[in-house]
Design a protein around this motif. Structure first.
Motif, PDB file in Angstrom:
ATOM      1  N   PRO A  59       0.816  -1.220   0.000  1.00 64.74           N
ATOM      2  CA  PRO A  59       0.000   0.000   0.000  1.00 64.74           C
ATOM      3  C   PRO A  59       0.847   1.266   0.000  1.00 64.74           C
ATOM      4  CG  PRO A  59       0.207  -0.806   2.229  1.00 64.74           C
ATOM      5  CD  PRO A  59       0.993  -1.765   1.357  1.00 64.74           C
ATOM      6  N   HIS A  60       0.196   2.382  -0.359  1.00 62.78           N
ATOM      7  CA  HIS A  60       0.764   3.723  -0.191  1.00 62.78           C
ATOM      8  C   HIS A  60      -0.364   4.701   0.127  1.00 62.78           C
ATOM      9  CE1 HIS A  60       4.938   3.165  -1.295  1.00 62.78           C
ATOM     10  NE2 HIS A  60       4.613   2.558  -2.423  1.00 62.78           N
ATOM     11  N   ARG A  61      -0.013   5.759   0.836  1.00 66.28           N
ATOM     12  CA  ARG A  61      -0.940   6.876   1.056  1.00 66.28           C
ATOM     13  C   ARG A  61      -0.133   8.149   1.284  1.00 66.28           C
ATOM     14  NH1 ARG A  61      -5.739   6.874   5.552  1.00 66.28           N
ATOM     15  NH2 ARG A  61      -6.914   5.995   3.795  1.00 66.28           N
ATOM     16  N   GLY A  62      -0.652   9.270   0.766  1.00 64.84           N
ATOM     17  CA  GLY A  62      -0.146  10.580   1.148  1.00 64.84           C
ATOM     18  C   GLY A  62       0.992  11.131   0.331  1.00 64.84           C
ATOM     19  N   MET A  63       1.412  10.412  -0.723  1.00 60.72           N
ATOM     20  CA  MET A  63       2.567  10.859  -1.497  1.00 60.72           C
ATOM     21  C   MET A  63       2.418  10.384  -2.932  1.00 60.72           C
ATOM     22  SD  MET A  63       3.448   7.592  -1.200  1.00 60.72           S
ATOM     23  CE  MET A  63       5.055   7.303  -1.901  1.00 60.72           C
ATOM     24  N   GLU A  64       3.453  10.683  -3.750  1.00 63.29           N
ATOM     25  CA  GLU A  64       3.489  10.234  -5.138  1.00 63.29           C
ATOM     26  C   GLU A  64       4.790   9.474  -5.370  1.00 63.29           C
ATOM     27  OE1 GLU A  64       1.187  13.107  -7.930  1.00 63.29           O
ATOM     28  OE2 GLU A  64       2.595  14.361  -6.809  1.00 63.29           O
ATOM     29  N   THR A  65       4.735   8.487  -6.261  1.00 67.08           N
ATOM     30  CA  THR A  65       5.945   7.766  -6.652  1.00 67.08           C
ATOM     31  C   THR A  65       6.244   8.060  -8.125  1.00 67.08           C
ATOM     32  OG1 THR A  65       4.823   5.733  -7.354  1.00 67.08           O
ATOM     33  CG2 THR A  65       5.394   5.907  -5.024  1.00 67.08           C
ATOM     34  N   VAL A  66       7.514   8.329  -8.391  1.00 71.97           N
ATOM     35  CA  VAL A  66       7.983   8.542  -9.759  1.00 71.97           C
ATOM     36  C   VAL A  66       9.046   7.475 -10.027  1.00 71.97           C
ATOM     37  CG1 VAL A  66       8.925  10.165 -11.420  1.00 71.97           C
ATOM     38  CG2 VAL A  66       7.628  11.020  -9.442  1.00 71.97           C
ATOM     39  N   THR A  67       8.799   6.627 -11.008  1.00 71.56           N
ATOM     40  CA  THR A  67       9.707   5.528 -11.313  1.00 71.56           C
ATOM     41  C   THR A  67      10.286   5.750 -12.707  1.00 71.56           C
ATOM     42  OG1 THR A  67       8.283   4.086  -9.981  1.00 71.56           O
ATOM     43  CG2 THR A  67       9.957   3.033 -11.345  1.00 71.56           C
ATOM     44  N   ILE A  68      11.599   5.876 -12.764  1.00 73.88           N
ATOM     45  CA  ILE A  68      12.322   6.177 -14.006  1.00 73.88           C
ATOM     46  C   ILE A  68      13.073   4.919 -14.418  1.00 73.88           C
ATOM     47  CG2 ILE A  68      14.112   7.608 -15.048  1.00 73.88           C
ATOM     48  CD1 ILE A  68      13.350   9.754 -12.892  1.00 73.88           C
ATOM     49  N   ILE A  69      12.737   4.377 -15.582  1.00 71.04           N
ATOM     50  CA  ILE A  69      13.341   3.139 -16.056  1.00 71.04           C
ATOM     51  C   ILE A  69      14.455   3.486 -17.042  1.00 71.04           C
ATOM     52  CG2 ILE A  69      12.936   0.940 -17.217  1.00 71.04           C
ATOM     53  CD1 ILE A  69       9.940   2.730 -15.844  1.00 71.04           C
ATOM     54  N   GLU A  87       8.907   0.378 -20.550  1.00 72.97           N
ATOM     55  CA  GLU A  87      10.228  -0.114 -20.917  1.00 72.97           C
ATOM     56  C   GLU A  87      11.290   0.971 -20.753  1.00 72.97           C
ATOM     57  OE1 GLU A  87       9.353  -1.451 -24.857  1.00 72.97           O
ATOM     58  OE2 GLU A  87       8.509  -3.364 -24.162  1.00 72.97           O
ATOM     59  N   ALA A  88      12.529   0.627 -21.099  1.00 73.53           N
ATOM     60  CA  ALA A  88      13.668   1.523 -20.912  1.00 73.53           C
ATOM     61  C   ALA A  88      13.407   2.894 -21.526  1.00 73.53           C
ATOM     62  CB  ALA A  88      14.924   0.905 -21.518  1.00 73.53           C
ATOM     63  N   GLY A  89      13.708   3.942 -20.760  1.00 74.28           N
ATOM     64  CA  GLY A  89      13.478   5.312 -21.194  1.00 74.28           C
ATOM     65  C   GLY A  89      12.144   5.861 -20.777  1.00 74.28           C
ATOM     66  N   GLY A  90      11.251   5.004 -20.294  1.00 72.03           N
ATOM     67  CA  GLY A  90       9.928   5.446 -19.878  1.00 72.03           C
ATOM     68  C   GLY A  90       9.891   5.838 -18.411  1.00 72.03           C
ATOM     69  N   VAL A  91       8.740   6.400 -18.019  1.00 73.65           N
ATOM     70  CA  VAL A  91       8.549   6.895 -16.654  1.00 73.65           C
ATOM     71  C   VAL A  91       7.125   6.570 -16.204  1.00 73.65           C
ATOM     72  CG1 VAL A  91       8.548   8.930 -15.134  1.00 73.65           C
ATOM     73  CG2 VAL A  91      10.174   8.796 -17.041  1.00 73.65           C
ATOM     74  N   GLN A  92       7.004   6.188 -14.933  1.00 72.21           N
ATOM     75  CA  GLN A  92       5.695   6.000 -14.306  1.00 72.21           C
ATOM     76  C   GLN A  92       5.504   7.064 -13.236  1.00 72.21           C
ATOM     77  OE1 GLN A  92       6.215   2.096 -12.630  1.00 72.21           O
ATOM     78  NE2 GLN A  92       5.425   1.065 -14.432  1.00 72.21           N
ATOM     79  N   TRP A  93       4.297   7.644 -13.189  1.00 76.60           N
ATOM     80  CA  TRP A  93       3.978   8.629 -12.140  1.00 76.60           C
ATOM     81  C   TRP A  93       2.673   8.184 -11.485  1.00 76.60           C
ATOM     82  CZ3 TRP A  93       6.780  13.522 -12.052  1.00 76.60           C
ATOM     83  CH2 TRP A  93       6.461  14.319 -10.928  1.00 76.60           C
ATOM     84  N   MET A  94       2.762   7.851 -10.204  1.00 75.95           N
ATOM     85  CA  MET A  94       1.588   7.377  -9.474  1.00 75.95           C
ATOM     86  C   MET A  94       1.296   8.294  -8.290  1.00 75.95           C
ATOM     87  SD  MET A  94       0.867   3.725  -7.587  1.00 75.95           S
ATOM     88  CE  MET A  94       1.629   4.219  -6.038  1.00 75.95           C
ATOM     89  N   THR A  95       0.086   8.784  -8.228  1.00 75.58           N
ATOM     90  CA  THR A  95      -0.394   9.546  -7.083  1.00 75.58           C
ATOM     91  C   THR A  95      -1.110   8.585  -6.148  1.00 75.58           C
ATOM     92  OG1 THR A  95      -0.693  11.518  -8.460  1.00 75.58           O
ATOM     93  CG2 THR A  95      -1.849  11.470  -6.342  1.00 75.58           C
ATOM     94  N   ALA A  96      -0.510   8.328  -4.995  1.00 77.02           N
ATOM     95  CA  ALA A  96      -1.146   7.415  -4.039  1.00 77.02           C
ATOM     96  C   ALA A  96      -2.365   8.073  -3.404  1.00 77.02           C
ATOM     97  CB  ALA A  96      -0.136   6.997  -2.976  1.00 77.02           C
ATOM     98  N   GLY A  97      -2.243   9.364  -3.062  1.00 75.50           N
ATOM     99  CA  GLY A  97      -3.375  10.071  -2.488  1.00 75.50           C
ATOM    100  C   GLY A  97      -3.943   9.352  -1.279  1.00 75.50           C
ATOM    101  N   LYS A  98      -5.270   9.134  -1.294  1.00 76.37           N
ATOM    102  CA  LYS A  98      -5.944   8.565  -0.119  1.00 76.37           C
ATOM    103  C   LYS A  98      -5.643   7.086   0.086  1.00 76.37           C
ATOM    104  CE  LYS A  98     -10.346   7.409  -2.380  1.00 76.37           C
ATOM    105  NZ  LYS A  98     -11.806   7.691  -2.391  1.00 76.37           N
TER     106      LYS A  98
END
Length: 283
Positions: A59-69, A87-98
């Motif tokens: 789980p996550h709450r209260g923050m955001e995760t940025v994953t750089i591949i 894949e390589a060169g891409g980025v994921q941005w997840m807002t955990a929020g509530k």
């Protein structure tokens, strides 16, 4: 120029067989508000028929995760129904929020074939007013991340968040911040003006750099004072830098495990809500 307060070398803390350098927090630096946490996984080469990344449902709450591949791939899945392989060169941005559950593991193809892997995971804070916002996820492949070539081709700036010289960034953010990966050939130079009072995130992923006249090498985080406005960087070798800046939130940070809130009571509530299934179900 912004003055350098200290240069921190990330300690090596492997996670199972995953090469990991824990950049922040460390014994000397808790965070660079609003940048909270940074892990550097790899570089390493996985053999065929491997188990891949170990980050199963959590789980996550209260923050955001940025994953750089940088190399390899990540299969993202979460309890709101999002699923993608970036894949390589891409980025994921997840807002955990509530709150939500998510997993970041390797694709079946990567586990079958193996190959090189290098990944950064950054956590950014959310202000109190946005801690309980609805969760969101966006994953973008390399061709969706704007790249600006400078200094006669010696510098390439990947514009992840925060527009760059009128080039729209790949991601819109809930809190104003700038985030880029910058690729240098030897001798490449870049100068960036940072608004007065903003905090700077500067981490050398690979290579050797001069930053505001001081040497920094791979696995080192440069901590700046908040005075001044300019950051000048020059590569001494082929190099990659994670570079960001933002105004600090100046709010209390209470972090425990996968939750980042403003009070201890809110952390207790997060654990209770997780146990009660309010972060969604994993199927």
């Amino acid at each position: 120029m912004k003055r350098i307060r200290e240069i921190h070398t990330a300690p090596y803390y492997p996670i199972a067989d995953l090469v990991t350098y824990t950049v922040m927090p460390s014994g000397h630096l808790e965070n660079i508000d609003p940048f909270l946490f940074l892990n550097h996984h790899g570089h390493q080469v996985y053999s065929p028929h491997n188990h891949g990344l170990p980050f199963g449902p959590h789980p996550h709450r209260g923050m955001e995760t940025v994953t750089i591949i940088l190399e390899g791939d990540i299969l993202h899945r979460d309890s709101t129904g999002h699923e993608s392989v970036i894949e390589a060169g891409g980025v994921q941005w997840m807002t955990a929020g509530k709150g939500l559950l998510h997993a970041e593991v390797s694709s079946e193809e990567f586990k079958r074939n193996g190959g090189p892997l290098e990944i950064l995971q950054l956590w950014t804070n959310l202000p109190a007013r946005l801690k309980m916002t609805e969760p969101q996820y966006i994953g973008l492949q390399k061709d969706k991340i704007p790249a600006v070539v400078m200094d006669d081709g010696k510098v390439t700036v990947n514009v992840i968040a925060g527009d760059w010289q009128h080039i729209p960034a790949a991601f819109s953010t809930l809190v104003p911040l700038a985030l880029r990966t910058v690729f240098f050939e030897p001798g490449g130079k870049l100068t960036v003006d940072v608004a007065h009072g903003e905090n700077v995130l500067f981490y050398v992923i690979r290579g050797e750099m001069l930053v505001n006249g001081s040497a920094a090498r791979m696995h080192q985080l440069v901590e700046f004072e908040r005075d001044g406005m300019g950051v000048t960087m020059e590569a001494q070798a082929d190099s990659i830098v994670l570079f960001g800046h933002a105004m600090p939130l100046n709010e209390p940070v209470v972090a425990e495990g996968p939750f980042v809130m403003n009070t201890a009571q809110e952390i207790t509530e997060a654990y209770r809500d997780y146990r009660d299934g309010k972060f969604g179900r994993w199927t």
